[in-house]
Design a protein around this motif. Structure first.
Motif, PDB file in Angstrom:
ATOM      1  N   VAL A  97       0.652  -0.779  -0.469  1.00  0.00           N
ATOM      2  CA  VAL A  97       0.039  -0.285  -0.140  1.00  0.00           C
ATOM      3  C   VAL A  97       1.045   1.142  -0.462  1.00  0.00           C
ATOM      4  O   VAL A  97       1.069   2.330   0.548  1.00  0.00           O
ATOM      5  CB  VAL A  97      -0.718   0.381   1.498  1.00  0.00           C
ATOM      6  CG1 VAL A  97      -1.510  -1.462   0.434  1.00  0.00           C
ATOM      7  CG2 VAL A  97       0.039  -0.438   2.678  1.00  0.00           C
ATOM      8  N   ASN A 132      -1.221  -0.245   8.099  1.00  0.00           N
ATOM      9  CA  ASN A 132      -0.624  -0.275   6.559  1.00  0.00           C
ATOM     10  C   ASN A 132      -2.035   0.265   6.221  1.00  0.00           C
ATOM     11  O   ASN A 132      -2.706   0.925   6.168  1.00  0.00           O
ATOM     12  CB  ASN A 132       0.642   0.578   6.012  1.00  0.00           C
ATOM     13  CG  ASN A 132       1.297   0.742   7.440  1.00  0.00           C
ATOM     14  OD1 ASN A 132       0.982   1.909   8.267  1.00  0.00           O
ATOM     15  ND2 ASN A 132       3.171   0.577   6.695  1.00  0.00           N
ATOM     16  N   ASN A 154       3.404   3.475  -2.680  1.00  0.00           N
ATOM     17  CA  ASN A 154       3.327   4.705  -3.943  1.00  0.00           C
ATOM     18  C   ASN A 154       2.714   3.611  -4.981  1.00  0.00           C
ATOM     19  O   ASN A 154       1.550   4.966  -5.205  1.00  0.00           O
ATOM     20  CB  ASN A 154       5.257   4.901  -4.079  1.00  0.00           C
ATOM     21  CG  ASN A 154       5.561   5.993  -3.098  1.00  0.00           C
ATOM     22  OD1 ASN A 154       5.341   7.108  -2.310  1.00  0.00           O
ATOM     23  ND2 ASN A 154       7.424   4.656  -2.899  1.00  0.00           N
ATOM     24  N   ILE A 155       2.944   2.680  -5.151  1.00  0.00           N
ATOM     25  CA  ILE A 155       1.846   2.434  -6.157  1.00  0.00           C
ATOM     26  C   ILE A 155       0.848   1.470  -5.929  1.00  0.00           C
ATOM     27  O   ILE A 155      -0.382   2.347  -6.260  1.00  0.00           O
ATOM     28  CB  ILE A 155       2.477   1.381  -6.942  1.00  0.00           C
ATOM     29  CG1 ILE A 155       4.480   1.556  -7.773  1.00  0.00           C
ATOM     30  CG2 ILE A 155       1.832   0.779  -7.903  1.00  0.00           C
ATOM     31  CD1 ILE A 155       3.760   2.741  -8.687  1.00  0.00           C
ATOM     32  N   ALA A 164       5.449   6.761  -9.509  1.00  0.00           N
ATOM     33  CA  ALA A 164       4.434   6.556  -9.425  1.00  0.00           C
ATOM     34  C   ALA A 164       3.377   7.779  -9.088  1.00  0.00           C
ATOM     35  O   ALA A 164       2.084   8.308  -8.858  1.00  0.00           O
ATOM     36  CB  ALA A 164       4.490   6.039  -7.315  1.00  0.00           C
ATOM     37  N   VAL A 202       4.869  -4.608  -4.421  1.00  0.00           N
ATOM     38  CA  VAL A 202       6.008  -4.449  -3.443  1.00  0.00           C
ATOM     39  C   VAL A 202       7.077  -5.037  -4.591  1.00  0.00           C
ATOM     40  O   VAL A 202       7.337  -4.890  -5.493  1.00  0.00           O
ATOM     41  CB  VAL A 202       5.889  -5.641  -2.526  1.00  0.00           C
ATOM     42  CG1 VAL A 202       4.939  -5.579  -1.884  1.00  0.00           C
ATOM     43  CG2 VAL A 202       5.550  -7.089  -3.792  1.00  0.00           C
ATOM     44  N   TRP A 203       8.266  -4.357  -3.604  1.00  0.00           N
ATOM     45  CA  TRP A 203       9.761  -4.630  -4.501  1.00  0.00           C
ATOM     46  C   TRP A 203      10.067  -6.157  -5.353  1.00  0.00           C
ATOM     47  O   TRP A 203       9.443  -6.618  -4.405  1.00  0.00           O
ATOM     48  CB  TRP A 203      10.969  -3.605  -3.468  1.00  0.00           C
ATOM     49  CG  TRP A 203      10.991  -2.552  -2.987  1.00  0.00           C
ATOM     50  CD1 TRP A 203       9.933  -1.642  -2.138  1.00  0.00           C
ATOM     51  CD2 TRP A 203      11.393  -1.568  -4.042  1.00  0.00           C
ATOM     52  NE1 TRP A 203      10.094  -1.422  -2.915  1.00  0.00           N
ATOM     53  CE2 TRP A 203       9.990  -0.377  -3.254  1.00  0.00           C
ATOM     54  CE3 TRP A 203      11.700  -1.303  -5.112  1.00  0.00           C
ATOM     55  CZ2 TRP A 203      10.765   0.529  -4.028  1.00  0.00           C
ATOM     56  CZ3 TRP A 203      11.939  -0.419  -5.570  1.00  0.00           C
ATOM     57  CH2 TRP A 203      11.624   0.571  -5.249  1.00  0.00           C
ATOM     58  N   ASN A 219      10.169  -2.999 -10.633  1.00  0.00           N
ATOM     59  CA  ASN A 219      11.107  -2.784 -12.075  1.00  0.00           C
ATOM     60  C   ASN A 219      12.808  -3.773 -11.186  1.00  0.00           C
ATOM     61  O   ASN A 219      12.480  -3.236  -9.687  1.00  0.00           O
ATOM     62  CB  ASN A 219      11.408  -1.409 -11.808  1.00  0.00           C
ATOM     63  CG  ASN A 219      10.490  -0.246 -12.557  1.00  0.00           C
ATOM     64  OD1 ASN A 219      10.609  -1.226 -13.841  1.00  0.00           O
ATOM     65  ND2 ASN A 219       9.758   0.083 -12.506  1.00  0.00           N
ATOM     66  N   LYS A 274       2.714  -5.057   5.113  1.00  0.00           N
ATOM     67  CA  LYS A 274       3.876  -5.824   5.843  1.00  0.00           C
ATOM     68  C   LYS A 274       3.273  -5.967   6.952  1.00  0.00           C
ATOM     69  O   LYS A 274       3.191  -6.645   7.827  1.00  0.00           O
ATOM     70  CB  LYS A 274       5.484  -5.487   5.833  1.00  0.00           C
ATOM     71  CG  LYS A 274       5.809  -6.580   6.409  1.00  0.00           C
ATOM     72  CD  LYS A 274       7.353  -6.315   6.234  1.00  0.00           C
ATOM     73  CE  LYS A 274       8.363  -6.636   6.709  1.00  0.00           C
ATOM     74  NZ  LYS A 274       9.569  -6.480   6.590  1.00  0.00           N
ATOM     75  N   ASP A 275       2.494  -4.442   7.541  1.00  0.00           N
ATOM     76  CA  ASP A 275       2.655  -4.127   8.928  1.00  0.00           C
ATOM     77  C   ASP A 275       0.186  -3.802   8.130  1.00  0.00           C
ATOM     78  O   ASP A 275       0.016  -2.711   7.612  1.00  0.00           O
ATOM     79  CB  ASP A 275       2.613  -2.782   9.414  1.00  0.00           C
ATOM     80  CG  ASP A 275       1.777  -2.304  10.009  1.00  0.00           C
ATOM     81  OD1 ASP A 275       1.098  -2.872  11.105  1.00  0.00           O
ATOM     82  OD2 ASP A 275       2.871  -1.101  10.937  1.00  0.00           O
TER      83      ASP A 275
END
Ligand SMILES: NC(=O)c1ccc[n+]([C@@H]2O[C@H](COP(=O)([O-])OP(=O)(O)OC[C@H]3O[C@@H](n4cnc5c(N)ncnc54)[C@H](OP(=O)(O)O)[C@@H]3O)[C@@H](O)[C@H]2O)c1
Length: 231
Positions: A20, A47, A22-23, A147, A78-79, A104, A43-44
């Motif tokens: 949840v 949020n 930037n993107i 974003a 997510v990354w 990316n 993750k949390d």
């Protein structure tokens, strides 16, 4: 199979957005703004709950597991390393789901300098696609703009294009709906083998490869035709 039911135009599509930030936050706001329900996970969980509360009745927060299990389409906002972990952990839940990958292959060093985290000839999309169960419907999408540009570029006239890449018709139908709901024009740039064109650094169809510009449909077709020739 739920993902195949999405082909019917009247069928409501529920989208899980994992992440949840930037993107994911931007996309969740856009989809809910267009009347599309979302399930958000982070993750949390606090949020995700904060975002769901902000977005109202079309959004709910859930654990990653519950979000994936309850949705037709799953966006891994997510990354890349986290996507790899989550896909490996929840592979069986991703059977028959549309899986959307905006990642990316980017990392940052201690000085904040950006670097590529995969070899030049390997895309994040190909890495994620290879981890999925065969029945999943993979599509690379929603990662071609920064974003802020994703947030500010929606609902322009003419619509700004979001490129996507997939080998899968079900994924294509679903991503077209999601991209339009987000306020953009979808354009298929090719299959998974072309995913690197949509990724930064190096992708010619990523915003960074288009001089930072958002492109309309005519400009997007022209950009697609001018495949960058790399030495
Ligand atoms: N930022 C951009 O301009 C941009 C543009 C194009 C593409 N992308 C790509 O989009 C992806 C997301 O980027 P971002 O900038 O939105 O990242 P971000 O703002 O750092 O947000 C990352 C989100 O991932 C969540 N997360 C981390 N580990 C998790 C886990 N184990 N389970 C569930 N959720 C987890 C975080 O949860 P918490 O909220 O609990 O910390 C956070 O909500 C990346 O792959 C990036 O390459 C980013």
């Amino acid at each position: 199979m739920r993902a195949q039911q999405q082909l019917g135009k009247g069928v409501r599509l529920t989208t899980a957005i994992i992440g949840v930030g930037n993107i994911g936050g931007t996309l969740a706001r856009q989809l809910v703004g267009a009347g599309t329900p979302v399930i958000v996970a982070a993750k949390d969980e606090a949020n995700a709950e904060a975002l769901a509360n902000e977005l109202g009745p079309l959004a709910r927060a859930a654990s990653v597991e519950d979000a994936i299990a309850s949705a037709d389409a799953v966006v891994f906002a997510v990354w890349l390393d986290t996507t790899r972990e989550l896909v490996a952990k929840h592979a069986s839940l991703l059977e028959n789901k549309v899986v959307v990958d905006p990642s990316n292959p980017i990392g940052f060093d201690a000085d904040g300098q950006m670097s590529r985290t995969l070899p030049d000839d390997q895309s994040a999309g190909a890495v994620v696609a290879a981890l999925l169960p065969a029945s999943a419907h993979f599509v690379k999408a929603f990662g071609t703009l920064s974003a802020p540009a994703l947030a500010s570029g929606a609902n322009r006239e003419p619509r700004a294009v979001l490129f996507y890449a997939t080998d899968d018709d079900t994924a294509a139908t679903t991503i077209q709906r999601l991209v339009r709901a987000a306020g953009f024009e979808p354009l298929r740039a090719g299959g998974v083998a072309d995913a690197g064109r949509l990724e930064a650094p190096g992708g010619d169809l990523h915003q960074f490869g288009l001089n930072g510009e958002l492109v309309d449909l005519n400009q997007a077709h022209a950009a697609m035709a001018m495949r960058k020739v790399t030495a």
